[in-house]
Every structure is written in structure tokens, then in C-alpha cells.
Design a protein around this motif. Structure first.
Motif, PDB file in Angstrom:
ATOM      1  N   UNK A 231       1.458  20.004   3.500  1.00  0.00           N
ATOM      2  CA  UNK A 231       2.217  19.875   4.747  1.00  0.00           C
ATOM      3  C   UNK A 231       2.248  18.432   5.269  1.00  0.00           C
ATOM      4  N   UNK A 232       1.260  17.627   4.884  1.00  0.00           N
ATOM      5  CA  UNK A 232       1.185  16.281   5.465  1.00  0.00           C
ATOM      6  C   UNK A 232       1.222  15.161   4.435  1.00  0.00           C
ATOM      7  N   UNK A 233       0.974  15.450   3.156  1.00  0.00           N
ATOM      8  CA  UNK A 233       0.994  14.375   2.172  1.00  0.00           C
ATOM      9  C   UNK A 233       1.196  14.935   0.769  1.00  0.00           C
ATOM     10  N   UNK A 234       1.582  14.060  -0.136  1.00  0.00           N
ATOM     11  CA  UNK A 234       1.783  14.464  -1.518  1.00  0.00           C
ATOM     12  C   UNK A 234       0.436  14.506  -2.244  1.00  0.00           C
ATOM     13  N   UNK A 235       0.295  15.380  -3.235  1.00  0.00           N
ATOM     14  CA  UNK A 235      -0.916  15.322  -4.070  1.00  0.00           C
ATOM     15  C   UNK A 235      -0.880  14.055  -4.921  1.00  0.00           C
ATOM     16  N   UNK A 236      -2.056  13.495  -5.193  1.00  0.00           N
ATOM     17  CA  UNK A 236      -2.102  12.262  -5.988  1.00  0.00           C
ATOM     18  C   UNK A 236      -1.747  12.534  -7.440  1.00  0.00           C
ATOM     19  N   UNK A 237      -0.720  11.847  -7.924  1.00  0.00           N
ATOM     20  CA  UNK A 237      -0.342  11.847  -9.335  1.00  0.00           C
ATOM     21  C   UNK A 237      -0.112  10.379  -9.699  1.00  0.00           C
ATOM     22  N   UNK A 238      -0.822   9.905 -10.692  1.00  0.00           N
ATOM     23  CA  UNK A 238      -0.789   8.471 -11.021  1.00  0.00           C
ATOM     24  C   UNK A 238       0.630   7.953 -11.269  1.00  0.00           C
ATOM     25  N   UNK A 239       1.387   8.616 -12.110  1.00  0.00           N
ATOM     26  CA  UNK A 239       2.729   8.134 -12.434  1.00  0.00           C
ATOM     27  C   UNK A 239       3.646   8.159 -11.210  1.00  0.00           C
ATOM     28  N   UNK A 240       3.467   9.168 -10.361  1.00  0.00           N
ATOM     29  CA  UNK A 240       4.264   9.230  -9.141  1.00  0.00           C
ATOM     30  C   UNK A 240       3.934   8.055  -8.227  1.00  0.00           C
ATOM     31  N   UNK A 241       2.640   7.738  -8.114  1.00  0.00           N
ATOM     32  CA  UNK A 241       2.226   6.609  -7.288  1.00  0.00           C
ATOM     33  C   UNK A 241       2.851   5.306  -7.786  1.00  0.00           C
ATOM     34  N   UNK A 242       2.822   5.102  -9.091  1.00  0.00           N
ATOM     35  CA  UNK A 242       3.393   3.871  -9.650  1.00  0.00           C
ATOM     36  C   UNK A 242       4.900   3.816  -9.456  1.00  0.00           C
ATOM     37  N   UNK A 243       5.551   4.956  -9.518  1.00  0.00           N
ATOM     38  CA  UNK A 243       7.006   4.989  -9.300  1.00  0.00           C
ATOM     39  C   UNK A 243       7.331   4.639  -7.854  1.00  0.00           C
ATOM     40  N   UNK A 244       6.552   5.152  -6.910  1.00  0.00           N
ATOM     41  CA  UNK A 244       6.761   4.800  -5.501  1.00  0.00           C
ATOM     42  C   UNK A 244       6.633   3.290  -5.304  1.00  0.00           C
TER      43      UNK A 244
END
Length: 234
Positions: free
Chosen positions: A106-119
Motif C-alpha cells: 500500500x505504501x511502497x514497492x517490494x525491493x527488486x534489484x533490477x527494478x531499482x536499477x531501472x528506476x
């Protein structure tokens, strides 16, 4: 800019400002202004915030609380601080993403390494909440781990002291400041830079650390421009 991608580590205590507890919105906004300034120039910024201004697991353990339970409570405190920083950045028009090592959809995305790097590649400021998601690890360890995972160029540890000293400068007026240190020198002198798990992670992965005064306006920009601010451990 000297660095393309950075991991900025802020202590929970730094968000208190002159208060003895909680979050000083003026201080958080001041940090947000500094972060926005370097982000506008193309620096990819990831952030880890501590939770000591709200709850500290180690202190709770000393009063009789189960350490694992206390550490999970501390992780939730880091998410509260991360949300405050996210709000300040978005008030200034900075696109951010808050990624948590503990699922809270509801308040944040789960940590995923590749997603973080894409952001980061898309120019968003990424804030990592909930530490590593595991008890017995500090947010220093989370900062070192995330920095290595996202291939950051440097860990910037923003504190209220302008570098690493021979002793605590707030207690010892004769303490002298180091401009540059090697990892071996920190070990040999038994200096307190980060907790040993975090420090060893940085050492083994050749990740430099800069300890600097985040409360002095403009210091973050000076670091990005290559000025010798704080103390560099490499």
C-alpha cells in the motif's frame, strides 16, 4: 559530475534537526533541496535512511526486548523516515520510488534489484526502506549491500561531523581530521566509520566511502563536483 551513481546514507538522528526525537520537516526539506540539485545535473541517487530517531533495536534489546523483534520494529521506523523524505522530494517535483525489503504494497514497492536499477536509469531518486529485511543487520550494512547491488560509484555517509577524526571531535577537542584513509588504516587504527559488516562489504568490493557533513548546505554538490569534502576511505 565526478560520480554517476551514488548511494547516500543518512542516519535517522540526522532527520531530528535540533529536536530530541522524531522528524524535523525543515531539516528533511533542506536535504531534499540538496538531493534535487545534484539529481537535476544527471546524478543517479539512491538513499538509505536509518531509524534511530524513532526506534533503535539495540537499545530496546538492552531493556529486555527480543533482539529480532526489536530489529523488525527498527526496520518499520526506517520506512517512516523514508516516507518523510519521499514526501519532501516530491514536494519539490522530484520523481521518487520507495522500495522496501519488507512487503508493504500500500505504501511502497517490494525491493527488486533490477527494478531499482531501472528506476535509477530513468532519473528517479530511489529510497531503500526496511534495511536488509533481516534482523541483526544495521542500516549501514543495508547501505553497503544496496550500493554494491546497484553498482554505485561511492557510498556517501552524511553525518553531522565533517569527516573521520582520530577521536570523537564532539568529546575530544584535540581530535584531528583525516582527509584520506585506506581501508587497512581504518582497521589498524580501530576507527568508527560504519559497522564492521558494512565496512568489510565495501572493502571487499572496492567501494569507496566518503564521510561528510550533510547539514552544511552545498556539501553534496561540492562532492559531485570533485571537491575534497569530508574524509575519503578507499
Amino acid at each position: 559530475m565526478k560520480y554517476k551513481r551514488i548511494l547516500l546514507k543518512l542516519s535517522g538522528e540526522s532527520l531530528m534537526g535540533e529536536q530530541s526525537y522524531g522528524i524535523d520537516n525543515a531539516r528533511v526539506l533542506a536535504y531534499a533541496h540538496q538531493i534535487k540539485a545534484i539529481q537535476l545535473l544527471g546524478v543517479e541517487v539512491a538513499i538509505v535512511v536509518g531509524g534511530g530517531n524513532i526506534f533503535r533495536g539495540l537499545s530496546a534489546e538492552k531493556s529486555g526486548m527480543d533482539r529480532a523483534q526489536a530489529d523488525y520494529m527498527g526496520m518499520l521506523a526506517t520506512v517512516i523516515n523514508s516516507m518523510a523524505l519521499q514526501n519532501a522530494l516530491e514536494t519539490l517535483g522530484v520523481y521518487t520510488r520507495l522500495l522496501s525489503a519488507i512487503k508493504m504494497e500500500q505504501i511502497c514497492e517490494p525491493y527488486v534489484r533490477r527494478r531499482a536499477m531501472r528506476h535509477l536509469e530513468k532519473g528517479r531518486v530511489v529510497i531503500f526502506g526496511a534495511g536488509t529485511g533481516n534482523p541483526y543487520f544495521t542500516t549501514d550494512s543495508a547501505a553497503a549491500l544496496r550500493a554494491i547491488e546497484i553498482k554505485a560509484d561511492v557510498v556517501l555517509k552524511g553525518t553531522r561531523v565533517d569527516g573521520i577524526y582520530t577521536a570523537d571531535p564532539e568529546k575530544d577537542p584535540t581530535a584531528t581530521k583525516f582527509d584520506t584513509l585506506s581501508f587497512d588504516e581504518v582497521y589498524d587504527r580501530d576507527l568508527n566509520v560504519m559497522d564492521m559488516t558494512a565496512f568489510t562489504l565495501c572493502d571487499e568490493n572496492n567501494l569507496p566511502i566518503i564521510v561528510f557533513d550533510m547539514n552544511k548546505e552545498g556539501n553534496l554538490m561540492k562532492l559531485m563536483e570533485g571537491e575534497a569534502i569530508g574524509t575519503l576511505v578507499k
